[in-house]
Design an enzyme around this catalytic site. Structure first.
Site, short mmCIF file in Angstrom:
data_model
loop_
_atom_site.label_atom_id
_atom_site.label_comp_id
_atom_site.label_asym_id
_atom_site.label_seq_id
_atom_site.Cartn_x
_atom_site.Cartn_y
_atom_site.Cartn_z
N ASP A 133 0.85 -1.18 0.00
CA ASP A 133 0.00 0.00 0.00
C ASP A 133 0.89 1.24 0.00
OD1 ASP A 133 0.85 0.30 2.61
OD2 ASP A 133 -1.14 0.14 3.51
N CYS A 192 2.92 -3.54 3.97
CA CYS A 192 2.16 -2.34 4.30
C CYS A 192 2.87 -1.68 5.49
CB CYS A 192 0.68 -2.65 4.56
SG CYS A 192 0.32 -3.79 5.92
N THR A 219 2.46 -2.09 8.73
CA THR A 219 2.81 -3.12 9.73
C THR A 219 2.94 -4.52 9.14
OG1 THR A 219 0.47 -3.54 10.13
CG2 THR A 219 1.53 -1.88 11.52
N HIS A 223 8.24 -25.31 8.04
CA HIS A 223 7.18 -25.99 8.79
C HIS A 223 5.79 -25.80 8.17
CE1 HIS A 223 9.43 -26.35 12.90
NE2 HIS A 223 10.29 -26.35 11.89
N HIS A 273 4.63 -32.12 9.48
CA HIS A 273 4.28 -30.79 8.95
C HIS A 273 3.22 -30.91 7.86
CE1 HIS A 273 7.25 -29.04 11.44
NE2 HIS A 273 8.31 -29.49 10.76
#
Ligand code: RB5
Length: 149
Positions: A7, A64, A66, A97, A133
């Site tokens: 963004d 973005c 965060t 994993h 996994h």
């Protein structure tokens, strides 16, 4: 091919990541945003996530402020396992994993050097393929199948 989007909060870091990936031989598809463009993070997240979910891209990267909004939005797309990573240990572990097919992080959280190390770790680390996994990822897919249309 690696799909990438951001963004307006992360254009500078996205461009650094594209430069790093192309210099290291990766083909990159850039969904923006570009300088001067205001973009709501879900609008970019879905473009990149659909590119990965369709199989056109091998992996996707979202940035973005965060990384949180982007990762939440991307994980609403069936087949996407988007990992929010602010450290290289997590980037390595989520490939090994979780077989994460998308990576998210925040320009306001990590510096350029750490971001590029996270990207390098993510794109270079293979899924372990270990039975435990695979079994756990299959359980994630079962949750998707229960709740997604
Ligand atoms: C934009 O200000 C900011 O909310 C966005 O970049 C992101 O951090 C959302 O999770």
């Amino acid at each position: 091919m690696i799909a990438i989007g951001c963004d307006h909060a992360a254009v500078a870091l996205k461009n650094e990541v594209i430069k790093f990936l192309t210099e290291n031989g990766y083909e990159v598809k850039d969904f923006g945003a570009n300088a001067g463009e205001s973009a709501d993070y879900p609008d970019k997240a879905i473009l990149v996530a659909e590119c990965v979910a369709s199989g056109e891209a091998d992996k996707g990267i979202l940035i973005c402020g965060t990384g949180i909004g982007m990762s939440i939005a991307a994980n609403k797309v069936k087949g996407i396992r988007c990992a929010l990573c602010s450290d290289t240990f997590s980037a390595h572990a989520t490939r090994e994993h979780n077989d994460a097919n998308m990576l998210a992080f925040g320009e306001r959280v990590v510096g350029v050097g750490l971001a590029l190390d996270i990207v390098k770790t993510f794109v270079e680390t293979e899924f372990s393929g270990a039975e435990r996994h695979v079994r756990r990822i299959d359980k994630i897919t079962a949750i998707e199948n229960k709740y997604f249309k």
